[in-house]
Write a protein that holds these residues in place. Structure first.
Motif, PDB file in Angstrom:
ATOM      1  N   LYS A  70       0.881  -1.194  -0.091  1.00 24.00           N
ATOM      2  CA  LYS A  70      -0.092  -0.160   0.081  1.00 24.00           C
ATOM      3  C   LYS A  70       0.928   1.164   0.196  1.00 24.00           C
ATOM      4  O   LYS A  70       0.865   2.201  -0.629  1.00 24.00           O
ATOM      5  CB  LYS A  70      -0.920  -0.132   1.304  1.00 24.00           C
ATOM      6  CG  LYS A  70      -1.963   1.225   1.103  1.00 24.00           C
ATOM      7  CD  LYS A  70      -2.701   0.825   2.613  1.00 24.00           C
ATOM      8  CE  LYS A  70      -3.892   2.063   2.411  1.00 24.00           C
ATOM      9  NZ  LYS A  70      -4.740   2.096   3.628  1.00 24.00           N
ATOM     10  N   PRO A 115      -0.651   8.902  -5.373  1.00 23.57           N
ATOM     11  CA  PRO A 115      -1.039   9.481  -4.056  1.00 23.57           C
ATOM     12  C   PRO A 115      -2.450   9.132  -3.925  1.00 23.57           C
ATOM     13  O   PRO A 115      -3.140   9.132  -2.953  1.00 23.57           O
ATOM     14  CB  PRO A 115      -0.916  10.859  -4.257  1.00 23.57           C
ATOM     15  CG  PRO A 115       0.251  11.199  -5.171  1.00 23.57           C
ATOM     16  CD  PRO A 115       0.081  10.141  -6.075  1.00 23.57           C
ATOM     17  N   GLU A 116      -3.416   8.964  -5.042  1.00 22.71           N
ATOM     18  CA  GLU A 116      -4.684   8.659  -5.065  1.00 22.71           C
ATOM     19  C   GLU A 116      -4.777   7.360  -4.452  1.00 22.71           C
ATOM     20  O   GLU A 116      -6.085   6.820  -4.069  1.00 22.71           O
ATOM     21  CB  GLU A 116      -5.428   9.071  -6.445  1.00 22.71           C
ATOM     22  CG  GLU A 116      -5.346  10.400  -6.707  1.00 22.71           C
ATOM     23  CD  GLU A 116      -6.234  11.482  -5.678  1.00 22.71           C
ATOM     24  OE1 GLU A 116      -7.218  10.755  -5.397  1.00 22.71           O
ATOM     25  OE2 GLU A 116      -5.494  12.481  -5.393  1.00 22.71           O
ATOM     26  N   GLN A 161       2.419   1.716  -3.561  1.00 22.37           N
ATOM     27  CA  GLN A 161       1.211   2.312  -4.412  1.00 22.37           C
ATOM     28  C   GLN A 161       0.898   3.660  -4.225  1.00 22.37           C
ATOM     29  O   GLN A 161       0.688   4.431  -5.200  1.00 22.37           O
ATOM     30  CB  GLN A 161       0.175   1.325  -4.213  1.00 22.37           C
ATOM     31  CG  GLN A 161       0.192  -0.040  -4.625  1.00 22.37           C
ATOM     32  CD  GLN A 161      -0.897  -0.832  -4.339  1.00 22.37           C
ATOM     33  OE1 GLN A 161      -1.714  -0.715  -3.491  1.00 22.37           O
ATOM     34  NE2 GLN A 161      -1.142  -2.089  -5.063  1.00 22.37           N
ATOM     35  N   GLN A 162       1.095   4.064  -3.087  1.00 18.95           N
ATOM     36  CA  GLN A 162       0.665   5.597  -2.591  1.00 18.95           C
ATOM     37  C   GLN A 162       1.735   6.329  -2.868  1.00 18.95           C
ATOM     38  O   GLN A 162       1.800   7.757  -3.319  1.00 18.95           O
ATOM     39  CB  GLN A 162       0.336   5.573  -1.104  1.00 18.95           C
ATOM     40  CG  GLN A 162      -0.954   5.100  -0.665  1.00 18.95           C
ATOM     41  CD  GLN A 162      -1.352   5.140   0.851  1.00 18.95           C
ATOM     42  OE1 GLN A 162      -0.415   5.095   1.341  1.00 18.95           O
ATOM     43  NE2 GLN A 162      -2.480   5.190   0.982  1.00 18.95           N
ATOM     44  N   SER A 163       3.033   5.912  -2.794  1.00 16.19           N
ATOM     45  CA  SER A 163       4.425   6.584  -3.392  1.00 16.19           C
ATOM     46  C   SER A 163       4.446   7.063  -4.708  1.00 16.19           C
ATOM     47  O   SER A 163       4.944   7.911  -5.153  1.00 16.19           O
ATOM     48  CB  SER A 163       5.538   6.024  -2.748  1.00 16.19           C
ATOM     49  OG  SER A 163       5.953   5.077  -3.757  1.00 16.19           O
ATOM     50  N   GLY A 196      -5.361   3.806  -3.197  1.00 12.16           N
ATOM     51  CA  GLY A 196      -5.594   3.243  -1.683  1.00 12.16           C
ATOM     52  C   GLY A 196      -6.451   4.072  -0.950  1.00 12.16           C
ATOM     53  O   GLY A 196      -6.661   3.795   0.415  1.00 12.16           O
ATOM     54  N   THR A 197      -6.796   5.192  -1.485  1.00 11.00           N
ATOM     55  CA  THR A 197      -7.694   6.096  -0.252  1.00 11.00           C
ATOM     56  C   THR A 197      -8.948   5.555  -0.198  1.00 11.00           C
ATOM     57  O   THR A 197      -9.727   6.202   0.791  1.00 11.00           O
ATOM     58  CB  THR A 197      -7.520   7.729  -1.113  1.00 11.00           C
ATOM     59  OG1 THR A 197      -8.070   7.395  -2.427  1.00 11.00           O
ATOM     60  CG2 THR A 197      -6.225   8.222  -1.221  1.00 11.00           C
TER      61      THR A 197
END
Length: 317
Positions: A302, A310-311, A305-307, A313-314
């Motif tokens: 997670k 940024p959208e 993926q966010q790195s 996993g939100t």
């Protein structure tokens, strides 16, 4: 005492002190072949079965640590193939550098012991892999399978190996000494090593000569025998060598099972992460999560993926 008619290769030897374990081996040898002490630090047990002989070198601490039934791995390999088995056992890592062991193999050669079998296979890993190579000279025409073996610990040759400095006073220059030279009479020799293990790979390079086949088992260095056993490829590897079928293609097919072995996958992830390869690290981490689960790797995936997005996993937050 072992009873006549009991299958020797299925004997359970768990929860025994070393002296008790060796006594069980003695009893087994009396019924199924022979048991012979080789000085203070080594013993040999022979179980007579089929026309193929497996000569396995093992250490008692490793046997008791790695086998659920505290049986030599040679027993399991021989059982699955209906082979005879000669297991030479050390009470610690000695590299089998002992005059009593030399004398035992001298006597086996003089007695024509190995000539009674249609095929002879030598097997060992690490220090025991060294011994499998070194003593194979006692049976010309044998097949040898050695997992991450050392070639020698003679500091004049391998002073770069600082892992076993306590063995530097041991003589590796006399009989059965330099393992690669002892393979000259072998029918075939397979040296399996981890190219990521620098010192192990340097030893493997010393085995590069005609008649020897080096096979690369990346990221399995250190405990390779146990890793291959857990992957379910140790027995088909040895059997393939015995049948003359082991080559790069067969090894590649067997080694594909690493993808379903969690220890390998975690080592691979740590390696690619350390080399700062984020896309590959994410792919490996995703495979670990999908195949084995684990909250730690879910969190890592997670975060990766966010790195990159940024959208990503939100929706779960």
């Amino acid at each position: 005492m072992m009873q006549d008619g009991q299958e020797p290769y299925t004997i359970s030897l768990t929860d025994l002190r070393p002296a008790e374990w060796l006594q069980k081996m003695n009893d087994l040898g009396d019924v199924s072949g022979f048991f012979e002490p080789l000085g203070k630090h080594h013993n040999a047990v022979f179980v007579e079965k089929g026309d193929t002989l497996l000569v396995s070198f093992e250490s008692l601490p490793a046997i008791q640590a790695l086998s659920d039934d505290a049986r030599p791995v040679g027993f399991d390999l021989a059982r699955d193939n209906d082979w005879s088995c000669l297991t030479v056992i050390s009470n610690r890592d000695t590299w089998f550098r002992d005059g009593e062991v030399y004398g035992f193999f001298d006597q086996m050669t003089d007695d024509g012991f190995f000539e009674d079998f249609e095929q002879v296979i030598f097997f060992g890993a690490g220090p025991c892999g060294y011994a499998a190579c070194a003593y194979s000279v006692a049976s010309p025409g044998a097949t040898v399978i050695a997992l991450e073996p050392q070639a020698t610990l003679d500091p004049r040759v391998t002073e770069w190996d600082d892992r076993f400095t306590h063995m530097r006073k041991t003589d590796f220059t006399d009989r059965y000494g330099f393992a690669p030279d002892m393979l000259e009479a072998a029918k075939a020799a397979f040296i399996v090593y981890d190219p990521q293990d620098q010192l192990g790979a340097m030893h493997a390079a010393l085995f590069e000569r005609a008649g020897n086949k080096r096979l690369r088992a990346r990221l399995l260095g250190g405990g390779m025998q146990a890793h291959m056993n857990h992957m379910g490829i140790l027995e088909p590897l040895v059997t393939g060598a015995a049948k003359g079928q082991l080559d790069d293609a067969l090894f590649a097919r067997l080694y594909r099972k690493r993808r379903d072995y969690v220890t390998y996958c975690k080592k691979l992830f740590a390696t690619v992460e350390a080399h700062e390869r984020p896309l590959m690290a994410a792919a490996v981490c995703s495979h670990i999560v999908e195949t084995f689960g684990g909250p730690r790797y879910r969190r890592k995936l997670k975060a990766m993926q966010q790195s990159t997005d940024p959208e990503a996993g939100t929706s779960e937050d």
